[in-house]
Design a protein around this motif. Structure first.
Motif, PDB file in Angstrom:
ATOM      1  N   SER A 151      -4.740   6.584   4.363  1.00  0.00           N
ATOM      2  CA  SER A 151      -5.252   5.656   3.350  1.00  0.00           C
ATOM      3  C   SER A 151      -4.095   5.007   2.604  1.00  0.00           C
ATOM      4  O   SER A 151      -3.119   5.673   2.258  1.00  0.00           O
ATOM      5  CB  SER A 151      -6.126   6.397   2.332  1.00  0.00           C
ATOM      6  OG  SER A 151      -7.188   7.079   2.953  1.00  0.00           O
ATOM      7  N   LEU A 152      -4.211   3.706   2.345  1.00  0.00           N
ATOM      8  CA  LEU A 152      -3.255   3.006   1.497  1.00  0.00           C
ATOM      9  C   LEU A 152      -3.930   2.749   0.162  1.00  0.00           C
ATOM     10  O   LEU A 152      -4.688   1.797  -0.003  1.00  0.00           O
ATOM     11  CB  LEU A 152      -2.796   1.695   2.150  1.00  0.00           C
ATOM     12  CG  LEU A 152      -2.062   1.844   3.480  1.00  0.00           C
ATOM     13  CD1 LEU A 152      -1.576   0.492   3.972  1.00  0.00           C
ATOM     14  CD2 LEU A 152      -0.894   2.827   3.376  1.00  0.00           C
ATOM     15  N   HIS A 153      -3.675   3.625  -0.796  1.00  0.00           N
ATOM     16  CA  HIS A 153      -4.333   3.590  -2.098  1.00  0.00           C
ATOM     17  C   HIS A 153      -3.574   2.694  -3.068  1.00  0.00           C
ATOM     18  O   HIS A 153      -2.342   2.720  -3.108  1.00  0.00           O
ATOM     19  CB  HIS A 153      -4.409   4.988  -2.701  1.00  0.00           C
ATOM     20  CG  HIS A 153      -5.344   5.915  -1.990  1.00  0.00           C
ATOM     21  ND1 HIS A 153      -6.709   5.801  -2.073  1.00  0.00           N
ATOM     22  CD2 HIS A 153      -5.106   6.971  -1.175  1.00  0.00           C
ATOM     23  CE1 HIS A 153      -7.270   6.758  -1.349  1.00  0.00           C
ATOM     24  NE2 HIS A 153      -6.320   7.472  -0.792  1.00  0.00           N
ATOM     25  N   VAL A 154      -4.309   1.951  -3.868  1.00  0.00           N
ATOM     26  CA  VAL A 154      -3.719   1.194  -4.968  1.00  0.00           C
ATOM     27  C   VAL A 154      -4.521   1.428  -6.246  1.00  0.00           C
ATOM     28  O   VAL A 154      -3.964   1.832  -7.268  1.00  0.00           O
ATOM     29  CB  VAL A 154      -3.646  -0.315  -4.649  1.00  0.00           C
ATOM     30  CG1 VAL A 154      -3.158  -1.096  -5.871  1.00  0.00           C
ATOM     31  CG2 VAL A 154      -2.688  -0.563  -3.481  1.00  0.00           C
ATOM     32  N   GLN A 155      -5.824   1.175  -6.219  1.00  0.00           N
ATOM     33  CA  GLN A 155      -6.623   1.365  -7.431  1.00  0.00           C
ATOM     34  C   GLN A 155      -6.617   2.830  -7.848  1.00  0.00           C
ATOM     35  O   GLN A 155      -6.387   3.737  -7.041  1.00  0.00           O
ATOM     36  CB  GLN A 155      -8.053   0.881  -7.215  1.00  0.00           C
ATOM     37  CG  GLN A 155      -8.856   1.661  -6.183  1.00  0.00           C
ATOM     38  CD  GLN A 155     -10.276   1.149  -6.075  1.00  0.00           C
ATOM     39  OE1 GLN A 155     -10.998   1.059  -7.068  1.00  0.00           O
ATOM     40  NE2 GLN A 155     -10.686   0.802  -4.855  1.00  0.00           N
ATOM     41  N   MET A 156      -6.838   3.078  -9.124  1.00  0.00           N
ATOM     42  CA  MET A 156      -6.873   4.442  -9.629  1.00  0.00           C
ATOM     43  C   MET A 156      -8.033   5.193  -8.991  1.00  0.00           C
ATOM     44  O   MET A 156      -9.152   4.687  -8.920  1.00  0.00           O
ATOM     45  CB  MET A 156      -6.992   4.450 -11.150  1.00  0.00           C
ATOM     46  CG  MET A 156      -5.754   3.910 -11.841  1.00  0.00           C
ATOM     47  SD  MET A 156      -5.774   4.107 -13.640  1.00  0.00           S
ATOM     48  CE  MET A 156      -6.972   2.857 -14.115  1.00  0.00           C
ATOM     49  N   GLN A 157      -7.744   6.400  -8.521  1.00  0.00           N
ATOM     50  CA  GLN A 157      -8.745   7.193  -7.818  1.00  0.00           C
ATOM     51  C   GLN A 157      -9.551   8.011  -8.820  1.00  0.00           C
ATOM     52  O   GLN A 157      -8.984   8.715  -9.651  1.00  0.00           O
ATOM     53  CB  GLN A 157      -8.071   8.112  -6.805  1.00  0.00           C
ATOM     54  CG  GLN A 157      -7.296   7.368  -5.734  1.00  0.00           C
ATOM     55  CD  GLN A 157      -6.515   8.306  -4.842  1.00  0.00           C
ATOM     56  OE1 GLN A 157      -7.082   9.216  -4.240  1.00  0.00           O
ATOM     57  NE2 GLN A 157      -5.227   8.097  -4.751  1.00  0.00           N
TER      58      GLN A 157
END
Length: 374
Positions: free
Chosen positions: A46-52
């Motif tokens: 996964s390429l995360h950017v938004q706050m999880q």
């Protein structure tokens, strides 16, 4: 005794990309990796950017650091695009990430979160159910809306890891399997391993959850903690899921590879068996994780799980650790904060810039290990 210009401790995504950057600059580079419990080899891509939401719920005290780091996450996603163009294909897909809401209170939470993220430069948009139908008709009927983060995406980590290792090998990077037990700094840096001793002009610590213990003897207390997590992959199926899928309140990530297989994960715990054994799968996590996936995407209820596994994530204080140790510029830290695979290549590039005497102070100042020296 193995001499080298630069010793990199940790052979995951950070260690490999750092080695490539430094070898391309002409350095003789040796990478030492213990060969067990590396997050990069167990990662789901996964390429995360938004706050999880999972992280916000579990570590509320660390949310300010994650929010402040959002520009770093945006730049990290772009670094993956550059890396894919140079050495790929890594099966990179960037059609955004959906964080789903199943009721109006969850949707209100996402609206507030999106507003905070937009102020930090993240490309986000709130979608109602009709808008969702146009891009994700496979969602369950109970989904009332979602936040779309256009910066997010996915890669195939198995492909990316192999291609990057091949690039490093072609550049003459030396790889050793060994567990480094201690570091000492004199005229050169000496790293004592279980099998060999290594001496280098400079050392990059890219050992993720093991970084804290490694530099403790040098007077810096970095709170890196191993967090065993669970993942699953399905057989190939006819679903066409283009986005990275998460949930406003529940722990889940869901994405589909080019093979048609779907990886299901997102923070469900595994059974810790210590630093020298791979974590064991927790049956309760397995059942909870896949049943939630089938609730969000009903067609997955008819798809078989063909493999399930566990690996180590790294948590700290919600922020990365990048740059030389205070009072010891021969040792440079390169440890991503949460979502380490996403941040890995950018953290590697920034650490390499420190070694090469070209640090990007505007990007790394707030991530300096000096914040732990007190």
């Amino acid at each position: 005794m193995i001499p080298t210009d630069i010793l990199i401790i940790g052979g995951g995504i950070v260690g490999q990309v750092t080695a490539i950057e430094l070898a391309q600059a002409g350095a003789q580079v040796t990478v030492v990796d213990a060969g067990i419990n590396a997050g990069s080899t167990a990662n789901a891509g996964s390429l995360h950017v938004q706050m999880q939401s999972r992280f916000m719920r579990l570590y509320p005290d660390q949310v300010p650091d994650i929010e402040a780091a959002l520009p770093l996450y945006c730049e990290a996603a772009e670094e993956w695009v550059r890396l894919d163009a140079a050495y790929g294909s890594f099966e990179l897909v960037r059609k955004g990430g959906l964080m789903l809401a199943e009721d109006n209170s969850q949707l209100a939470f996402l609206e507030k979160k999106a507003a905070r993220e937009a102020k930090k430069g993240v490309s986000v948009e709130m979608l109602d159910r009709p808008a969702l139908e146009r891009i994700a008709p496979w969602l369950g009927p109970q989904i009332v809306g979602a936040e779309l983060c256009r910066n997010e995406g996915k890669v195939n980590p198995l492909v990316a890891n192999l291609r990057l290792r091949a690039v490093a090998d072609a550049l003459g990077v030396r790889f050793e399997q060994d567990h480094i037990c201690s570091l000492s700094v004199g005229h050169r840096v000496e790293a004592i391993g279980q099998n060999k001793t290594y001496r280098a002009d400079r050392v990059v610590v890219a050992a993720a959850w093991g970084a804290g213990a490694l530099v403790q003897g040098l007077g810096v207390m970095i709170p890196s903690v191993a967090e065993p997590l669970h993942m699953n992959i399905t057989e190939a199926c006819s679903a066409r899921i283009s986005q990275l899928v998460q949930h406003a309140e529940r722990s889940i990530t869901l994405k589909q590879f080019n093979s048609g297989q779907i990886v299901i994960g997102g923070g469900w715990s595994a059974c810790d068996r210590g630093a020298h054994q791979v974590p064991a799968v927790d049956p309760l996590s397995l059942l909870g994780n896949v049943s939630l996936a089938a609730r969000l995407v009903p067609t997955l209820g008819h798809v078989r799980i063909i493999r399930t596994w566990a690996g180590m994530n790294t948590t700290m204080d919600g922020a990365s650790v990048i740059g030389p140790l205070p009072g010891c510029d021969k040792v440079v830290m390169a440890v991503p904060g949460d979502a380490g695979y996403t941040l890995g290549p950018l953290v590697a590039k920034l650490a390499a810039s420190c070694i090469l005497g070209q640090p990007d102070h505007s990007m790394i100042e707030r991530y300096s290990p000096a914040r732990f020296s007190a």
